[in-house]
Design a protein around this motif. Sequence first.
Motif, PDB file in Angstrom:
ATOM      1  N   ARG A 249       0.829  -1.203   0.000  1.00 38.93           N
ATOM      2  CA  ARG A 249       0.000   0.000   0.000  1.00 38.93           C
ATOM      3  C   ARG A 249       0.872   1.265   0.000  1.00 38.93           C
ATOM      4  O   ARG A 249       0.538   2.248   0.650  1.00 38.93           O
ATOM      5  N   GLY A 250       1.984   1.220  -0.700  1.00 33.51           N
ATOM      6  CA  GLY A 250       2.821   2.409  -0.718  1.00 33.51           C
ATOM      7  C   GLY A 250       4.072   2.225  -1.551  1.00 33.51           C
ATOM      8  O   GLY A 250       4.320   1.162  -2.134  1.00 33.51           O
ATOM      9  N   GLU A 289      -0.669   4.378   1.556  1.00 31.89           N
ATOM     10  CA  GLU A 289      -2.115   4.339   1.737  1.00 31.89           C
ATOM     11  C   GLU A 289      -2.432   3.733   3.101  1.00 31.89           C
ATOM     12  O   GLU A 289      -2.089   2.571   3.369  1.00 31.89           O
ATOM     13  N   ILE A 290      -3.072   4.514   3.957  1.00 33.07           N
ATOM     14  CA  ILE A 290      -3.431   4.016   5.285  1.00 33.07           C
ATOM     15  C   ILE A 290      -4.696   3.171   5.212  1.00 33.07           C
ATOM     16  O   ILE A 290      -4.765   2.062   5.733  1.00 33.07           O
ATOM     17  N   ASP A 291      -5.721   3.695   4.567  1.00 35.06           N
ATOM     18  CA  ASP A 291      -6.954   2.964   4.315  1.00 35.06           C
ATOM     19  C   ASP A 291      -7.601   3.587   3.090  1.00 35.06           C
ATOM     20  O   ASP A 291      -6.939   4.273   2.307  1.00 35.06           O
ATOM     21  N   ARG A 295      -4.152   8.760   3.550  1.00 35.27           N
ATOM     22  CA  ARG A 295      -2.826   8.402   3.089  1.00 35.27           C
ATOM     23  C   ARG A 295      -1.808   9.369   3.693  1.00 35.27           C
ATOM     24  O   ARG A 295      -2.157  10.495   4.067  1.00 35.27           O
ATOM     25  N   ALA A 296      -0.573   8.928   3.776  1.00 36.35           N
ATOM     26  CA  ALA A 296       0.499   9.745   4.353  1.00 36.35           C
ATOM     27  C   ALA A 296       1.708   9.686   3.435  1.00 36.35           C
ATOM     28  O   ALA A 296       1.904   8.719   2.700  1.00 36.35           O
ATOM     29  N   GLY A 329      -6.690  13.127   3.673  1.00 40.67           N
ATOM     30  CA  GLY A 329      -7.803  12.212   3.488  1.00 40.67           C
ATOM     31  C   GLY A 329      -8.838  12.761   2.536  1.00 40.67           C
ATOM     32  O   GLY A 329      -9.067  13.979   2.471  1.00 40.67           O
ATOM     33  N   PHE A 330      -9.475  11.861   1.775  1.00 44.13           N
ATOM     34  CA  PHE A 330     -10.506  12.220   0.810  1.00 44.13           C
ATOM     35  C   PHE A 330     -11.739  11.370   1.102  1.00 44.13           C
ATOM     36  O   PHE A 330     -11.638  10.141   1.212  1.00 44.13           O
TER      37      PHE A 330
END
Length: 720
Positions: A249-250, A289-291, A295-296, A329-330
């Motif tokens: 995820r990154g 991607e955190i969830d 994301r960070a 975040g979106f």
Amino acid sequence: MATATPGQAQAPSPKDGNQPVLLSADSVTFDEQQGLVTARGNVELSQSLRTVRADTITYNRTTKVVTATGNIRIVEPSGDILFADYAELTDDMRDAFVENLRVLMTDNSRMAGNEAERRGERILRVNRGVYSPCELCKEDPTRPPLWQVRAVRVVHDKEEHEIRYKDAVLEMFGVPVAYTPYLSQPDATVDRKSGFLTPLLGSSSDLGLFIRPRYYIDMGPDQDATVEVGGFSKQGLLLGGEYRKRFERGRLTLNGSVTQGELPNGLADKNAPKENKLRGHFFARGLFEIDEVWRAGFDVKRASDETYLRKYFDNRGDDFLTSRAFVEGFRGRNYAAVSAYSWQDLRYGNTVEEPIVGPLAVYSAMGEPGSLFGGRWSLDSGILSLYRRQGASTRRFHVEPGWRRDITSSLGFVTTFEGRVLAVGHNSSHYDRPETTAVERGSASRFLLFPQGQVTVRYPFARYGESSQQLIEPLVAVTTAPRAPNDPDVPNEDSQDVEFDQANLFMFNRFPGIDRLEGGTRITYGLRTAIYGYRQGSASLFVGQSYRFNQENAYPAASGLRDRRSDYVGRLDLSPASWLDANYSFRIDPDTLRFRRHSLSGMVGVPEFTLSTAYSYLDNTPTSTATRTDLEQITIGVSSQFAPRWSVGASHVQSLRPAPGPRAAGAVLTYQDECFTFQTIARRDYTNTVGDVKDGNTLYFRLVFKNLGEFRTPGLGGLF
């Protein structure tokens, strides 16, 4: 001897465990005494995913050898196609000996040789072989391709997915140009593979002669690295590298270099002795991607000094290196982020301290259309903390709810109602107040509630013709707000660079930020007209102005917004056909009708000859009594696709004011086809010497051999 009629037959497998063989031919004969099975005419022999076609195929049941002659075509499981005049294969068709081999690979590359030997599913060895990914000449296929590698032996290792050459010679147009005792390349099935990349070679007045070999390391399907060791005749060794990593995820990228080099002590004394010190850079970028919402990431850029990147990596375009860390975040129409920023100033000799920003938190939300009084609500908010060790530090928060609704009347009027209320609080410290002559470090706090409202009316007139659509649209807006208390005790961090043009003419606040606000009541008006062709071509023109009912002194004198009547602003876009594309924007003084700012960019011509230009003029008068310092510059370029595979281009940048003279010039010659790219780039830099980086002439080369590698000079490389 027995014979068979045309058709298909399934021969029993010679060995247990092997897949059956399917034979198709016009005729099949069997010699019982010698144990020979002979198939003639359109013979096709298939086993699993491998197929052999030939005029004649003979199978010797005693020696277990299959012999094929005449127009042989072997289709490999990989998709490669082998052509030959004579071939001997084992009964399972895994091993083979071939004469006069030609191979068509899956990427349309070609390989040929006097004879070849295949061992199992892994090795194809070709003697006196030639390899090239270039297409053959349609008029004369016997002519040599643009480039090819000729070698005493060529080995295609399908298990290692590698093509190796022994005593290889690179030929261009059939003429030998380079020799190497050993050369290897990945085959068409490989996206990447460990090995040496083409080294960087060149010469410069700063570094002298240099060579920069690079080695690529394939560390797995999710990570790789590149290591570089550079040697310079006028400097020490340079060690550099890049590491890339993919996560579920990154992703992460690290890039850096270090060297021991000379660095001038400063601008005051050019004859001062130079200091020998460690120099280098470090770049890092990551995104995770955190969830599904959050994301960070981070983006770190640092160099040891102002001129390091310009000297060793020809990075001449960046005045600042920006480092950032963020979480964002979106969700639907909502957005939230928390960030931190820092900058490194690369302007040589500049002593202005760059701030550190953190945290910078923002939240924006927008409602559904018609969700509030028939319109849409919005919310913007944020928190800012800006710190300087030797200068002003600022803390700020703001909340700005808003509302908007569009109403279309039966007569065609489109009316937009908008309203906002800005609540903002400032606190600053160690701030030098601009109205004092002596240095005074103080602090200030402010809380402001600032409502704004605007009504915009548009009345579009549209006409639909046989070949085009015409539009004429007048616009009028009335904006009202209280007088803005632009307190000079509050530092102006985000509203200094005012760019007034047609894009922000109808905005609530023409300042780029909220440290300074535009209050009072004003009326804004404009006219947009356009014509759009149904098949091609378009042209549009916009002209507008605003009138303020009160004086606003917070704007700079040269901004075009200082007086009650603003400057006229507009833009013309003209694209009647593919051979012409022009964009012209302007700002005109309403009293003298003198141009305060205008810019033109355009392109005219066909691929055989194209002329392009970019012109800009800026009236940079700080006050009505100060000495004018106008800025004016023009760029002219020409290009030509003078042959199907050849193109040339040249450009020149000329400063007209305040210091007339050339700034830069360049030319590019390019050849490109399906297997080879060649570029020659010449550049002349007329700017003054910056630190230990000299101006002057620079020549770059770039050669790309498809599947084989790329040769380029360092100036064509890039840092992310």
